[in-house]
Every structure is written in structure tokens, then in C-alpha cells.
Motif scaffolding. Structure first.
Motif, PDB file in Angstrom:
ATOM      1  N   SER A   1       2.596   1.190  -0.264  1.00 54.24           N
ATOM      2  CA  SER A   1       3.741   0.820   0.554  1.00 54.24           C
ATOM      3  C   SER A   1       4.448  -0.400  -0.029  1.00 54.24           C
ATOM      4  O   SER A   1       3.793  -1.343  -0.498  1.00 54.24           O
ATOM      5  CB  SER A   1       3.266   0.505   1.975  1.00 54.24           C
ATOM      6  N   SER A   2       5.770  -0.393   0.031  1.00 56.23           N
ATOM      7  CA  SER A   2       6.522  -1.561  -0.438  1.00 56.23           C
ATOM      8  C   SER A   2       6.305  -2.746   0.494  1.00 56.23           C
ATOM      9  O   SER A   2       6.515  -3.894   0.108  1.00 56.23           O
ATOM     10  CB  SER A   2       8.007  -1.239  -0.579  1.00 56.23           C
ATOM     11  N   GLN A   3       5.857  -2.506   1.726  1.00 53.46           N
ATOM     12  CA  GLN A   3       5.538  -3.601   2.639  1.00 53.46           C
ATOM     13  C   GLN A   3       4.380  -4.438   2.103  1.00 53.46           C
ATOM     14  O   GLN A   3       4.374  -5.657   2.242  1.00 53.46           O
ATOM     15  CB  GLN A   3       5.198  -3.072   4.028  1.00 53.46           C
ATOM     16  N   THR A   4       3.424  -3.794   1.474  1.00 52.09           N
ATOM     17  CA  THR A   4       2.313  -4.522   0.859  1.00 52.09           C
ATOM     18  C   THR A   4       2.820  -5.371  -0.288  1.00 52.09           C
ATOM     19  O   THR A   4       2.448  -6.537  -0.428  1.00 52.09           O
ATOM     20  CB  THR A   4       1.235  -3.540   0.356  1.00 52.09           C
ATOM     21  N   THR A   5       3.699  -4.806  -1.102  1.00 50.58           N
ATOM     22  CA  THR A   5       4.259  -5.549  -2.233  1.00 50.58           C
ATOM     23  C   THR A   5       5.031  -6.757  -1.735  1.00 50.58           C
ATOM     24  O   THR A   5       4.954  -7.839  -2.327  1.00 50.58           O
ATOM     25  CB  THR A   5       5.172  -4.632  -3.074  1.00 50.58           C
ATOM     26  N   ARG A   6       5.750  -6.592  -0.640  1.00 47.72           N
ATOM     27  CA  ARG A   6       6.517  -7.704  -0.066  1.00 47.72           C
ATOM     28  C   ARG A   6       5.624  -8.888   0.302  1.00 47.72           C
ATOM     29  O   ARG A   6       6.053 -10.038   0.250  1.00 47.72           O
ATOM     30  CB  ARG A   6       7.279  -7.227   1.161  1.00 47.72           C
ATOM     31  N   LEU A   7       4.377  -8.627   0.659  1.00 46.04           N
ATOM     32  CA  LEU A   7       3.443  -9.702   0.995  1.00 46.04           C
ATOM     33  C   LEU A   7       3.173 -10.620  -0.196  1.00 46.04           C
ATOM     34  O   LEU A   7       2.845 -11.790  -0.021  1.00 46.04           O
ATOM     35  CB  LEU A   7       2.112  -9.123   1.493  1.00 46.04           C
ATOM     36  N   TYR A   8       3.311 -10.093  -1.399  1.00 46.93           N
ATOM     37  CA  TYR A   8       3.070 -10.864  -2.615  1.00 46.93           C
ATOM     38  C   TYR A   8       4.337 -11.536  -3.144  1.00 46.93           C
ATOM     39  O   TYR A   8       4.280 -12.318  -4.076  1.00 46.93           O
ATOM     40  CB  TYR A   8       2.506  -9.966  -3.717  1.00 46.93           C
ATOM     41  N   ASP A   9       5.471 -11.238  -2.574  1.00 43.08           N
ATOM     42  CA  ASP A   9       6.765 -11.771  -3.033  1.00 43.08           C
ATOM     43  C   ASP A   9       6.941 -13.200  -2.541  1.00 43.08           C
ATOM     44  O   ASP A   9       7.029 -13.452  -1.349  1.00 43.08           O
ATOM     45  CB  ASP A   9       7.893 -10.872  -2.511  1.00 43.08           C
ATOM     46  N   ARG A  10       6.989 -14.146  -3.461  1.00 41.19           N
ATOM     47  CA  ARG A  10       7.138 -15.558  -3.117  1.00 41.19           C
ATOM     48  C   ARG A  10       8.538 -16.095  -3.445  1.00 41.19           C
ATOM     49  O   ARG A  10       8.744 -17.300  -3.458  1.00 41.19           O
ATOM     50  CB  ARG A  10       6.100 -16.408  -3.863  1.00 41.19           C
ATOM     51  N   THR A  11       9.493 -15.201  -3.702  1.00 36.88           N
ATOM     52  CA  THR A  11      10.833 -15.677  -4.071  1.00 36.88           C
ATOM     53  C   THR A  11      11.456 -16.498  -2.952  1.00 36.88           C
ATOM     54  O   THR A  11      12.217 -17.424  -3.221  1.00 36.88           O
ATOM     55  CB  THR A  11      11.776 -14.517  -4.450  1.00 36.88           C
TER      56      THR A  11
ATOM     57  N   GLY B   1      14.010  -7.371 -11.107  1.00 39.04           N
ATOM     58  CA  GLY B   1      13.252  -6.151 -10.860  1.00 39.04           C
ATOM     59  C   GLY B   1      13.413  -5.687  -9.424  1.00 39.04           C
ATOM     60  O   GLY B   1      13.695  -6.487  -8.527  1.00 39.04           O
ATOM     61  N   SER B   2      13.254  -4.403  -9.216  1.00 29.78           N
ATOM     62  CA  SER B   2      13.396  -3.865  -7.858  1.00 29.78           C
ATOM     63  C   SER B   2      12.047  -3.863  -7.147  1.00 29.78           C
ATOM     64  O   SER B   2      10.990  -3.806  -7.778  1.00 29.78           O
ATOM     65  CB  SER B   2      13.941  -2.435  -7.911  1.00 29.78           C
ATOM     66  N   LEU B   3      12.109  -3.927  -5.830  1.00 31.32           N
ATOM     67  CA  LEU B   3      10.890  -3.909  -5.030  1.00 31.32           C
ATOM     68  C   LEU B   3      10.127  -2.604  -5.236  1.00 31.32           C
ATOM     69  O   LEU B   3       8.899  -2.606  -5.335  1.00 31.32           O
ATOM     70  CB  LEU B   3      11.225  -4.106  -3.551  1.00 31.32           C
ATOM     71  N   GLU B   4      10.839  -1.500  -5.345  1.00 35.67           N
ATOM     72  CA  GLU B   4      10.168  -0.205  -5.543  1.00 35.67           C
ATOM     73  C   GLU B   4       9.453  -0.144  -6.887  1.00 35.67           C
ATOM     74  O   GLU B   4       8.339   0.380  -6.978  1.00 35.67           O
ATOM     75  CB  GLU B   4      11.167   0.947  -5.404  1.00 35.67           C
ATOM     76  N   ASP B   5      10.077  -0.680  -7.935  1.00 34.14           N
ATOM     77  CA  ASP B   5       9.399  -0.705  -9.241  1.00 34.14           C
ATOM     78  C   ASP B   5       8.203  -1.651  -9.209  1.00 34.14           C
ATOM     79  O   ASP B   5       7.160  -1.353  -9.794  1.00 34.14           O
ATOM     80  CB  ASP B   5      10.373  -1.100 -10.355  1.00 34.14           C
ATOM     81  N   ALA B   6       8.340  -2.784  -8.524  1.00 35.04           N
ATOM     82  CA  ALA B   6       7.219  -3.712  -8.377  1.00 35.04           C
ATOM     83  C   ALA B   6       6.073  -3.030  -7.642  1.00 35.04           C
ATOM     84  O   ALA B   6       4.906  -3.197  -7.990  1.00 35.04           O
ATOM     85  CB  ALA B   6       7.662  -4.973  -7.637  1.00 35.04           C
ATOM     86  N   ARG B   7       6.404  -2.244  -6.623  1.00 34.86           N
ATOM     87  CA  ARG B   7       5.390  -1.501  -5.876  1.00 34.86           C
ATOM     88  C   ARG B   7       4.630  -0.555  -6.801  1.00 34.86           C
ATOM     89  O   ARG B   7       3.400  -0.479  -6.756  1.00 34.86           O
ATOM     90  CB  ARG B   7       6.044  -0.705  -4.738  1.00 34.86           C
ATOM     91  N   THR B   8       5.364   0.131  -7.654  1.00 33.11           N
ATOM     92  CA  THR B   8       4.738   1.065  -8.595  1.00 33.11           C
ATOM     93  C   THR B   8       3.839   0.322  -9.580  1.00 33.11           C
ATOM     94  O   THR B   8       2.703   0.734  -9.835  1.00 33.11           O
ATOM     95  CB  THR B   8       5.816   1.860  -9.352  1.00 33.11           C
ATOM     96  N   ILE B   9       4.345  -0.768 -10.137  1.00 27.14           N
ATOM     97  CA  ILE B   9       3.569  -1.559 -11.101  1.00 27.14           C
ATOM     98  C   ILE B   9       2.287  -2.078 -10.459  1.00 27.14           C
ATOM     99  O   ILE B   9       1.220  -2.068 -11.076  1.00 27.14           O
ATOM    100  CB  ILE B   9       4.427  -2.720 -11.643  1.00 27.14           C
ATOM    101  N   ALA B  10       2.389  -2.541  -9.201  1.00 29.01           N
ATOM    102  CA  ALA B  10       1.232  -3.104  -8.505  1.00 29.01           C
ATOM    103  C   ALA B  10       0.305  -2.022  -7.939  1.00 29.01           C
ATOM    104  O   ALA B  10      -0.758  -2.338  -7.419  1.00 29.01           O
ATOM    105  CB  ALA B  10       1.701  -4.017  -7.382  1.00 29.01           C
TER     106      ALA B  10
END
Length: 78
Positions: free
Chosen positions: A54-64, A41-50
Motif C-alpha cells: 500500500s502507498s499508505q505504508t510508503t507515506r509513513l516513511y516519507d519525511r519530506t 520520484g512518485s509515491l507509487e514508484d517509491a511504493r514499488t521500490i520499497a
């Protein structure tokens, strides 16, 4: 249903499942985002789902980046 009721429900169920007390609603959010990104999945789509602005906020949840591969474990020798 308000936030406090959801929090109590999650806490009750995580205890019943034997999970650590540090598991909370954000743990599930981070797991979902991490799994989504790990599966292509893309970060931008993850941002939308969440529903993050900002995608920076989504990145905070990324544990990959926290994952260790089997190849890394096999480097350990005794």
C-alpha cells in the motif's frame, strides 16, 4: 543472513560512525524514500521500490514534510 544479524551489523556500524543509537534499518529506509520523493520520484514508484503493498505504508516513511527550508531559517531574527 537473518534479520537479527543485519540489525546487529547496522547498530555496530552506526555506533562506529558516531550516529545516535536511535538510528536503525528503518532510518535508512525512510531516508531513501524521502530522498527519492524529494528528487521528483512518485509515491507509487517509491511504493514499488520499497515493496510495500500500500502507498499508505510508503507515506509513513516519507519525511519530506519534516524538512525546513533555508528561507524558513532566515525568518529567525535576534
Amino acid at each position: 543472513m537473518n534479520r537479527q544479524i543485519v540489525f546487529q551489523m547496522v547498530r555496530r556500524r552506526t555506533r562506529a560512525a558516531g550516529l545516535p543509537p536511535t538510528v536503525n534499518c528503518h532510518s535508512f529506509r525512510a531516508t531513501g524514500i524521502t530522498n527519492y520523493l524529494s528528487n521528483g520520484g512518485s509515491l507509487e514508484d517509491a511504493r514499488t521500490i520499497a515493496a510495500h503493498e500500500s502507498s499508505q505504508t510508503t507515506r509513513l516513511y516519507d519525511r519530506t514534510g519534516d524538512m525546513i527550508t533555508l528561507d524558513e531559517i532566515e525568518r529567525i531574527s535576534f
